[in-house]
Motif scaffolding. Structure first.
Motif, PDB file in Angstrom:
ATOM      1  N   UNK A 381       0.038  -0.806  -5.109  1.00  0.00           N
ATOM      2  CA  UNK A 381      -0.025  -1.931  -6.053  1.00  0.00           C
ATOM      3  C   UNK A 381      -1.163  -2.868  -5.669  1.00  0.00           C
ATOM      4  N   UNK A 382      -1.294  -3.105  -4.371  1.00  0.00           N
ATOM      5  CA  UNK A 382      -2.333  -4.015  -3.881  1.00  0.00           C
ATOM      6  C   UNK A 382      -3.715  -3.507  -4.276  1.00  0.00           C
ATOM      7  N   UNK A 383      -3.994  -2.237  -3.988  1.00  0.00           N
ATOM      8  CA  UNK A 383      -5.344  -1.740  -4.242  1.00  0.00           C
ATOM      9  C   UNK A 383      -5.646  -1.679  -5.743  1.00  0.00           C
ATOM     10  N   UNK A 384      -4.651  -1.451  -6.576  1.00  0.00           N
ATOM     11  CA  UNK A 384      -4.883  -1.435  -8.024  1.00  0.00           C
ATOM     12  C   UNK A 384      -5.284  -2.819  -8.529  1.00  0.00           C
ATOM     13  N   UNK A 385      -4.595  -3.846  -8.050  1.00  0.00           N
ATOM     14  CA  UNK A 385      -4.956  -5.209  -8.455  1.00  0.00           C
ATOM     15  C   UNK A 385      -6.353  -5.577  -7.958  1.00  0.00           C
ATOM     16  N   UNK A 386      -6.679  -5.187  -6.729  1.00  0.00           N
ATOM     17  CA  UNK A 386      -8.004  -5.488  -6.186  1.00  0.00           C
ATOM     18  C   UNK A 386      -9.088  -4.737  -6.944  1.00  0.00           C
ATOM     19  N   UNK A 387      -8.816  -3.498  -7.330  1.00  0.00           N
ATOM     20  CA  UNK A 387      -9.798  -2.716  -8.085  1.00  0.00           C
ATOM     21  C   UNK A 387     -10.066  -3.333  -9.451  1.00  0.00           C
ATOM     22  N   UNK A 388      -9.081  -4.029 -10.000  1.00  0.00           N
ATOM     23  CA  UNK A 388      -9.251  -4.696 -11.287  1.00  0.00           C
ATOM     24  C   UNK A 388      -9.981  -6.031 -11.174  1.00  0.00           C
ATOM     25  N   UNK A 417       4.165  -3.650   6.812  1.00  0.00           N
ATOM     26  CA  UNK A 417       4.366  -2.515   5.902  1.00  0.00           C
ATOM     27  C   UNK A 417       3.312  -2.531   4.800  1.00  0.00           C
ATOM     28  N   UNK A 418       3.114  -3.685   4.169  1.00  0.00           N
ATOM     29  CA  UNK A 418       2.138  -3.762   3.084  1.00  0.00           C
ATOM     30  C   UNK A 418       0.709  -3.543   3.586  1.00  0.00           C
ATOM     31  N   UNK A 419       0.398  -4.075   4.769  1.00  0.00           N
ATOM     32  CA  UNK A 419      -0.942  -3.882   5.323  1.00  0.00           C
ATOM     33  C   UNK A 419      -1.189  -2.407   5.619  1.00  0.00           C
ATOM     34  N   UNK A 420      -0.221  -1.738   6.233  1.00  0.00           N
ATOM     35  CA  UNK A 420      -0.376  -0.317   6.564  1.00  0.00           C
ATOM     36  C   UNK A 420      -0.501   0.525   5.299  1.00  0.00           C
ATOM     37  N   UNK A 421       0.349   0.233   4.300  1.00  0.00           N
ATOM     38  CA  UNK A 421       0.286   0.999   3.060  1.00  0.00           C
ATOM     39  C   UNK A 421      -1.047   0.773   2.336  1.00  0.00           C
ATOM     40  N   UNK A 422      -1.552  -0.462   2.375  1.00  0.00           N
ATOM     41  CA  UNK A 422      -2.827  -0.766   1.729  1.00  0.00           C
ATOM     42  C   UNK A 422      -3.970  -0.030   2.419  1.00  0.00           C
ATOM     43  N   UNK A 423      -3.973  -0.030   3.740  1.00  0.00           N
ATOM     44  CA  UNK A 423      -5.019   0.669   4.490  1.00  0.00           C
ATOM     45  C   UNK A 423      -4.960   2.171   4.221  1.00  0.00           C
ATOM     46  N   UNK A 425      -3.823   3.648   1.492  1.00  0.00           N
ATOM     47  CA  UNK A 425      -4.307   3.865   0.133  1.00  0.00           C
ATOM     48  C   UNK A 425      -5.829   3.766   0.073  1.00  0.00           C
ATOM     49  N   UNK A 426      -6.397   2.797   0.769  1.00  0.00           N
ATOM     50  CA  UNK A 426      -7.847   2.646   0.769  1.00  0.00           C
ATOM     51  C   UNK A 426      -8.528   3.860   1.376  1.00  0.00           C
ATOM     52  N   UNK A 427      -8.006   4.331   2.508  1.00  0.00           N
ATOM     53  CA  UNK A 427      -8.604   5.508   3.150  1.00  0.00           C
ATOM     54  C   UNK A 427      -8.544   6.725   2.236  1.00  0.00           C
TER      55      UNK A 427
END
Length: 473
Positions: A381-388, A417-423, A425-427
Motif C-alpha cells: 500500500x505504501x509503495x503504491x501511494x508513493x508511486x502516485x 513491519x511496515x518498514x520491512x514490507x515497504x523495503x 516491495x521496493x526491492x
C-alpha cells in the motif's frame, strides 16, 4: 476536607460534583459546555472520576476550563473507598510475543482483546456503514504493481523528505486523539517509537498529553507537526497556537478541514448509550466545539497573523481544493484524507484524489508536498501511494493498535513491519530509493472508471477562475 458521602449528595442536574486526583470540583456550570455532552459528566457525578478522566485529558485542562471557585477542596482519605468507575483494564488478555505478530491485522486483533470497550469503540468506529473506512484499504488491492528486473537492489533506502525536513521513513503517525486509552505511555510512547525510526509524528489537537510532554525526549532532527482544529472559541485557538510556536520540535501546523461537524459513528454512539444507561442518566447532544465557518481567505489570513510555521491542510478530498491550496504561499503541503472514514461516508479515497490530481492538475505535485492517510495496512500500500506522487503515508489507528498491543514496543513493531514490507516491495519492484518510485511501477486501470470525470471549473473565493485541463498519464 470533604468526604465522599458529601460529594455523592451533589449528583443531580442542579448540582454536579466530581473527584479528580483527590480534589473535589463543582462542574455544574460546565455541564452544557462539555464537548462530550453533559451526560458524560453526569455519569460520574458524585464519584471519583480520575480513572476515567486521565486517559482522555491532558494535564492542565481543568485549570483552562473551570473557574477557580469550582475547586472545592481535598477529598477526605477517611471517607471510605471511592465508587468504582474505572475503565476495564487494558491488559486483561494473556501477553503475546510482539515478535510473533507478522502483520498489522494481527496487531489489531491483539489490541482489540486488550482495549476497554470505550477504547475499542472510539478507535475502530467510522461513519454510517463504514464504506469509506473499508474502501480506504480495499482501493489499494485494485492497483497492480509492475516490477522491473535486472536492477541491483541489494541496498534499499527508506529515508525521504517532507517540507525539506529529513525523515527516516515514508510512513508517519497521523494525528489520533486519546492515546492513553490504549496504554498509559500514550502519545509520548508513540514519540519514543518514532525516535527509533526517525519517523514523523503529527500530534493530535486532542491528545491525552501536552505537546511538551510528547516531545520531551525527542532527539535532534526528530520531526513533529501539530494538528489544529479551529475552535469556536477563537481566543483559545490563538493561545494554543502561541504555545505551539514556542516548541522547537514542532516544525509545522496541520490545519484539519475534514471534520467541521461530527460524523454519525454508531459503534461509538452505542457504547456511550450503554455507559449512560448503566449510570442511570439520559444522553444529551454532543457539543461540537469546532468552527464550521472557515474559509480560504479568512482562515489562512488569520493563521498567518498568529504563526510563521509552515501550514499543511488536512482533509483535501478533491482535485479542485488541491489546486486552490497551491495558490496560497503559506500552504506548503496537503494531506489527502477523509478523516479515516469518520466524517462523511461514501466519499472518495485518497487514492482516488491522487488520480484526480494526476488527470486534472498534475502541476500541484511540483508546488506542494502531498501526503495521504487512511487504509494503509501493507508495505505494498505504501509503495503504491508513493508511486502516485505522495511524499509519505500516515497511519492512525494502526499506531494506536500497536500501542494497545504492547506500549512503545508495540508501536515499534508496527513501524518495523511496515518498514520491512515497504523495503521488500521496493526491492522486488527494482527500486532502491523512495524517490525512484513512479507511475511506471503501477497499473491503475482497474480503478480509473471511478475517477471524477469532468472539466469542472475551479472557483476560488476571488472573482477569478481557473480550469485545470485533463491530462491522463
Amino acid at each position: 476536607m470533604i468526604n465522599l458521602l458529601e460529594v455523592a449528595k451533589h449528583s443531580s442536574a442542579d448540582s454536579c460534583w466530581v473527584v479528580l486526583h483527590g480534589r473535589v470540583y463543582d462542574v455544574t456550570d460546565f455541564l452544557n459546555d462539555h464537548p462530550g455532552g453533559s451526560a458524560a459528566i453526569m455519569a460520574l457525578a458524585g464519584k471519583d472520576a480520575t480513572e476515567v478522566y486521565d486517559p482522555i485529558h491532558p494535564p492542565g485542562l481543568l485549570e483552562q476550563y473551570l473557574k477557580p471557585e469550582a475547586y472545592l477542596g481535598v477529598l477526605s482519605k477517611t471517607a471510605g473507598q471511592p465508587v468504582d468507575c474505572q475503565l476495564p483494564s487494558a491488559c486483561k488478555s494473556p501477553d503475546v510475543s510482539l515478535s510473533s505478530l507478522l502483520n498489522l491485522a494481527e496487531i489489531e486483533q491483539v489490541a482489540k482483546s486488550k482495549l476497554s470497550s470505550k477504547g475499542w469503540a472510539y478507535y475502530s468506529s467510522a461513519t454510517d456503514d463504514n464504506i469509506t473506512k473499508m474502501n480506504n484499504h480495499l482501493i489499494y488491492q485494485s492497483i497492480l504493481l509492475r516490477p522491473r528486473v535486472f536492477i541491483d537492489c541489494r541496498e534499499c533506502n527508506l529515508s525521504t523528505e517532507f517540507l525539506g525536513l529529513k525523515i527516516g521513513l515514508p510512513i508517519y503517525i497521523s494525528p489520533a486523539a486519546m492515546a492513553r486509552l490504549a496504554h498509559p505511555v500514550g502519545e509520548a510512547g508513540i514519540a519514543a517509537a518514532c525516535r527509533r525510526f526517525q519517523a514523523m509524528q503529527i500530534i493530535s489537537h486532542n491528545a491525552s498529553m501536552t505537546p511538551q510532554q510528547i516531545v520531551a525526549n525527542s532527539q535532534p532532527g526528530q520531526v513533529f507537526g501539530w494538528q489544529l482544529y479551529c475552535l469556536k472559541d477563537v481566543q483559545q485557538s490563538e493561545r494554543r497556537i502561541a504555545e505551539i510556536n514556542s516548541i522547537d520540535s514542532v516544525k509545522f501546523i496541520c490545519l484539519t478541514l475534514d471534520a467541521p461537524f461530527p460524523g454519525k459513528r454508531e459503534i461509538e454512539e452505542r457504547q456511550k448509550m450503554e455507559e449512560m444507561r448503566a449510570a442511570g442518566v439520559h444522553g444529551a447532544p454532543q457539543v461540537w466545539g469546532t468552527d464550521a465557518s472557515l474559509t480560504w481567505e479568512k482562515t489562512l489570513q488569520w493563521l498567518r497573523r498568529h504563526t510563521s510555521l509552515p501550514v499543511i491542510l488536512k482533509g483535501i478530498q478533491t482535485y479542485e481544493d488541491a489546486a486552490l491550496a497551491a495558490k496560497y504561499p503559506q500552504v506548503r503541503g496537503i494531506v489527502l484524507s477523509n478523516h479515516g472514514g469518520r466524517a462523511l461516508d461514501t466519499v472518495s479515497t485518497p487514492v482516488h484524489v491522487l488520480l484526480e490530481m494526476r488527470w486534472y492538475c498534475p502541476e500541484v505535485f511540483d508546488k506542494l508536498d502531498i501526503i495521504v492517510d487512511g487504509g494503509i495496512m501493507r508495505g505494498t500500500d505504501v509503495v503504491k501511494a508513493l508511486a502516485l506522487g505522495a511524499k509519505a503515508v500516515g497511519i492512525g489507528r494502526a499506531a494506536l493498535y500497536g500501542l494497545a498491543a504492547g506500549g512503545q514496543e508495540g508501536v515499534e513493531r508496527t513501524l518495523q513491519i511496515l518498514a520491512d514490507e515497504t523495503a521488500t516491495a521496493m526491492r522486488l519492484l527494482g527500486v532502491r530509493r523512495v524517490d525512484q518510485l513512479s507511475l511506471q511501477h503501477i497499473n491503475t486501470r482497474g480503478i480509473e472508471s471511478q475517477i471524477f470525470d469532468s472539466d469542472t471549473v475551479i472557483r476560488g473565493s476571488s472573482s477569478s477562475s481557473e480550469t485545470c485541463s485533463k491530462a491522463k498519464f
